[in-house]
Design an enzyme around this catalytic site. Sequence first.
Site, PDB file in Angstrom:
ATOM      1  N   LYS A  59       8.742  42.762 -17.191  1.00 43.07           N
ATOM      2  CA  LYS A  59       8.567  41.747 -18.414  1.00 43.07           C
ATOM      3  C   LYS A  59       8.860  40.370 -17.768  1.00 43.07           C
ATOM      4  CE  LYS A  59       7.778  41.921 -22.891  1.00 43.07           C
ATOM      5  NZ  LYS A  59       6.527  42.978 -23.572  1.00 43.07           N
ATOM      6  N   THR A  86       8.266  47.823 -21.588  1.00 41.79           N
ATOM      7  CA  THR A  86       8.616  46.337 -21.115  1.00 41.79           C
ATOM      8  C   THR A  86       9.255  45.679 -22.443  1.00 41.79           C
ATOM      9  OG1 THR A  86       6.441  45.254 -21.609  1.00 41.79           O
ATOM     10  CG2 THR A  86       6.768  46.164 -19.365  1.00 41.79           C
ATOM     11  N   ARG A  90       7.362   2.307   3.571  1.00 41.87           N
ATOM     12  CA  ARG A  90       6.607   2.928   2.420  1.00 41.87           C
ATOM     13  C   ARG A  90       7.335   3.461   1.406  1.00 41.87           C
ATOM     14  NH1 ARG A  90       4.659   8.966   4.851  1.00 41.87           N
ATOM     15  NH2 ARG A  90       6.419   9.515   5.306  1.00 41.87           N
ATOM     16  N   GLN A 130       9.637  15.155   7.259  1.00 39.84           N
ATOM     17  CA  GLN A 130      10.401  16.256   8.079  1.00 39.84           C
ATOM     18  C   GLN A 130      11.574  15.989   8.501  1.00 39.84           C
ATOM     19  OE1 GLN A 130       7.064  15.287   8.515  1.00 39.84           O
ATOM     20  NE2 GLN A 130       5.894  16.987   9.145  1.00 39.84           N
ATOM     21  N   HIS A 133       2.014  10.785  -2.631  1.00 39.00           N
ATOM     22  CA  HIS A 133       1.708   9.376  -1.913  1.00 39.00           C
ATOM     23  C   HIS A 133       1.754   8.175  -2.946  1.00 39.00           C
ATOM     24  CE1 HIS A 133       1.036  12.037   1.470  1.00 39.00           C
ATOM     25  NE2 HIS A 133       0.083  12.697   0.729  1.00 39.00           N
TER      26      HIS A 133
END
Lengths: 297, 297, 297, 297
Positions: free
Chosen positions: A12, A57, A175, A218, A246
């Site tokens: 469920k 369920t 940035r 990264q 971005h």
Amino acid sequence: MKCALVRNSYGKSAVRLSKVSRNGQTHTIQEYCVEIELEGDFDKSYTAGDNSTIVATDSMKNTVYILAAENEFTCPEQFGKLLAKHFVSQYAQVDAATIRITEAIWQRIEHEGRPHEHAFVGGSNERRKTKVSLDSSQLKVESAIEALSVLKTTNSGFVGFVRDKYTTLPETTDRVFATNIDCTWTYCDSECDFNQTYALVREEILRTFCNHNSLGVQQTLQAMGEAVLVACPHILEIDFTMPNQHRIPFDLSRFNMENRNEIFVTTSEPFGVIKGRIRRTNAQQDQRQLTAGACNS
Amino acid sequence: MKCALVRNSYGKSAVRLSKVSRNGQTHTIQEYCVEIELEGDFDKSYTAGDNSTIVATDSMKNTVYILAAENEFTCPEQFGKLLAKHFVSQYAQVDAATIRITEAIWQRIEHEGRPHEHAFVGGSNERRKTKVSLDSSQLKVESAIEALSVLKTTNSGFVGFVRDKYTTLPETTDRVFATNIDCTWTYCDSECDFNQTYALVREEILRTFCNHNSLGVQQTLQAMGEAVLVACPHILEIDFTMPNQHRIPFDLSRFNMENRNEIFVTTSEPFGVIKGRIRRTNAQQDQRQLTAGACNS
Amino acid sequence: MKCALVRNSYGKSAVRLSKVSRNGQTHTIQEYCVEIELEGDFDKSYTAGDNSTIVATDSMKNTVYILAAENEFTCPEQFGKLLAKHFVSQYAQVDAATIRITEAIWQRIEHEGRPHEHAFVGGSNERRKTKVSLDSSQLKVESAIEALSVLKTTNSGFVGFVRDKYTTLPETTDRVFATNIDCTWTYCDSECDFNQTYALVREEILRTFCNHNSLGVQQTLQAMGEAVLVACPHILEIDFTMPNQHRIPFDLSRFNMENRNEIFVTTSEPFGVIKGRIRRTNAQQDQRQLTAGACNS
Amino acid sequence: MKCALVRNSYGKSAVRLSKVSRNGQTHTIQEYCVEIELEGDFDKSYTAGDNSTIVATDSMKNTVYILAAENEFTCPEQFGKLLAKHFVSQYAQVDAATIRITEAIWQRIEHEGRPHEHAFVGGSNERRKTKVSLDSSQLKVESAIEALSVLKTTNSGFVGFVRDKYTTLPETTDRVFATNIDCTWTYCDSECDFNQTYALVREEILRTFCNHNSLGVQQTLQAMGEAVLVACPHILEIDFTMPNQHRIPFDLSRFNMENRNEIFVTTSEPFGVIKGRIRRTNAQQDQRQLTAGACNS
């Protein structure tokens, strides 16, 4: 031709629970969305329509509310363990139970200089999650933060990447870095203080995000992972998925204006996705052993 | 048969802008989603495919970024006024401009005991919005808070309502009250401090929600509206839409357990919706006059 | 303490492509949403901020459009193979590429009794998907149908399930059966006619749904899986996830009215979820061999 | 300061009903999402917490299911009228009722060459809607199609628009035209065949979309509106909102490739929005009279 049922499970999803606990005037609210998935001896319901081993369920849903009433718990990990143990011990035909819980975050409203006793504000997309898996041999607890949305306006660059005939992206040393962090960690110890670890993970991620001079998503991911593992001895490994949301400089030069790195197009798609898993290294030898005890940090 | 174009407008939606402003080390981020809608002399584009009066919606998009670069502004209301005035003054064929702006809320990350200079956390569903309308005769500014999600665990009841053959809901003197407040207010003064008013509205709503001993969502709505009008002299009227996000007691008595008002089913649908508009009463005489000056509170 | 990056990947998501192909007057539209994920020698970007092996995700995006222009393809599987092979062959540092494509379904508008040459209707939540994985040793193609929404008003029951103290659900021999089918199949042959197989899978699922006298969602799932494997020799195995979108009888007896199994509450949550994997059994011996040739049905 | 409640209403939203009707072997399914909004003598619930005139929204929900069981109806407009009349006639304190219904579209599965008797496929984002408003003086029926998603690959251009310093969009005589049509029409006759009119509106929109050589979204909108009014004598006026779901040519020239108008970036945001209302002109004299009788077409 022959074919066979080689894997099955059922359960469920989206069982939504609000539990109010009252400690005098001070109330707490726990709002969980629970998912139950069972594996076991259910093949004949698939192959013969014989439902005699099937726990409906709807009964699983009832069980969530009944166990929430019968037990005290202070975090989704505890409640997940209660549910997993219930299904595996209650029903001989159940071999394994996986419980996934998402917690909606409610924070006390600041009122007259202090947190209010029974009024809360919510509405964040950020979620606290857990996944508790239990089978005959093992109890495994994973926890997660989903959609922790952060942005910084400087100390982020991206240079030195591959330039070839498919490349049009210019290099940049300054940035906007915006992401919606998903991270999932595995406990080496299924009995630790889950609330404390959750708070520490979140704090270390935010602290690293603030401090890190990012040479790429990264590298920031790696720094976050290392900070979490240093701070949280009960965590064996942590996985990150970080979409790069971005902000693309709008080119004002087309209108005879100067580009001053201030005006950006916010985009939803396409988006970069960076993934990585950081693990405690002297803990790699035997994961089964580790999950029974504390990590050897 | 004859038929005629009796109303038309067009524009650009979902123009997403991020503007970074730098004051030394301290940066601010404004993230707006802008919608532009123009009315004017555009009929022949509909009836004859003659686009000679049509400002391309792509040009509207460019204009958002250009005006954001050329101007300083500290709130969506100011930027909305800049845009509305631009379109009406720049193009003779434009009779009226409506600018809708939704601001994503970014909060500075608390870092080493103080708000960080350039790192932010976001992710709330709550939004700050504005709608600026300008035609030849009038500039109108409305502002809104959307999806302010609150919950309280006590001091809320619902009794004394109509009981007839369609009624099954029991009365309750102690229920969970959860809602996702949408409110929109009209300024009597289009030159006031919009950021201050926005902060005051939000504060008064939360304060009232904490304090109010609710006899129904309707009564709490009225109390919020009155509190806002008392606190904010520049607001003429405020509209609320408050969905009742029901937490329904799970009936444990079916399982021979006691119902202690602790265990609830969180529901998304169906949901009650309560609406109301509260207005400053000695300000009712002539709304056109009022929007030019301050409300006579 | 020591820790290590034990797994990493990155890529671009939500690259949205529309390709128009013109065969005289007859046009086709392919609308794909592409996700690229690469694994390889990227560790030093995480650990040292050295991006020299990193192909910018922006370049991956460019590559999608360039390869779409340079190549002809008639299905997402073919385009996925083109992309996967490109990234693995173009960049020595890339060990593996996974391409996921979701196709939006556009159907020709019926116009004057036949499908129109260049006008289409869309808007379905149903999606066609594929996942192509390529590493040094193997090319693997999976395809999927997501959110195929079906409902039937009879020939569905649910009886004989476990009754215990957690059970309140009554048995029923005639219920509404509604589900939103997700299914994913694995090809034994990466060179077969993917469009034909896709059409056959969808047809067999719908045919089985119509015909099957369901004793439970599990049994219908099994019947669908067997029908697909019989009809589609290029499929090795198929996985189904079928949420049970409950229509709960509204209890009219509380209002002194008869329950005639006509009036239901449509619910979104909670929902049951049934999963199962059906595999061609004489094809189990050696999966690596199978993926090179046709399944031995 | 004085302030007053100048407007209020309340009701229940997202009441989800599935009704199965059986005509021998042939079943029909009607799936409605119902919203009820009442206006009337409710002020004292707001101002004094006196709920004595308040019909609980839970009772409204019950009423939806009870009336669905007690009555036959073949379209949402009929059911909306039943509900509106019920609330206004049942409760003296109710001055006006507005019922909004959204119908999920289920189509019979084609099975062995004909529509199946009880199995259906759904899943479209397209919706059929209605809004029925009843007060002491007037019954008003509006109907709508929401999110009819269409695309054509040619016979669409956009030239001759304003070029100034904000313009960068090139002219084009051959572009992809994609939109998600929302349209709402007002009936002059609240007793007509709503299903027939709904089908005709949809057909005329699609027919026009196929045939029209578009010089702009505005012109196509006008053509659709005129076609609908010619075909449907019971419609007084129709409103369109047409988002322009841009497919932007990907510029291959940056990669020394030819742009052949085949490769496009599918975008979600920003998007143009074109709106227009087309009205039957000899029906403009007296709208109140018209809504009582048929339009004089």
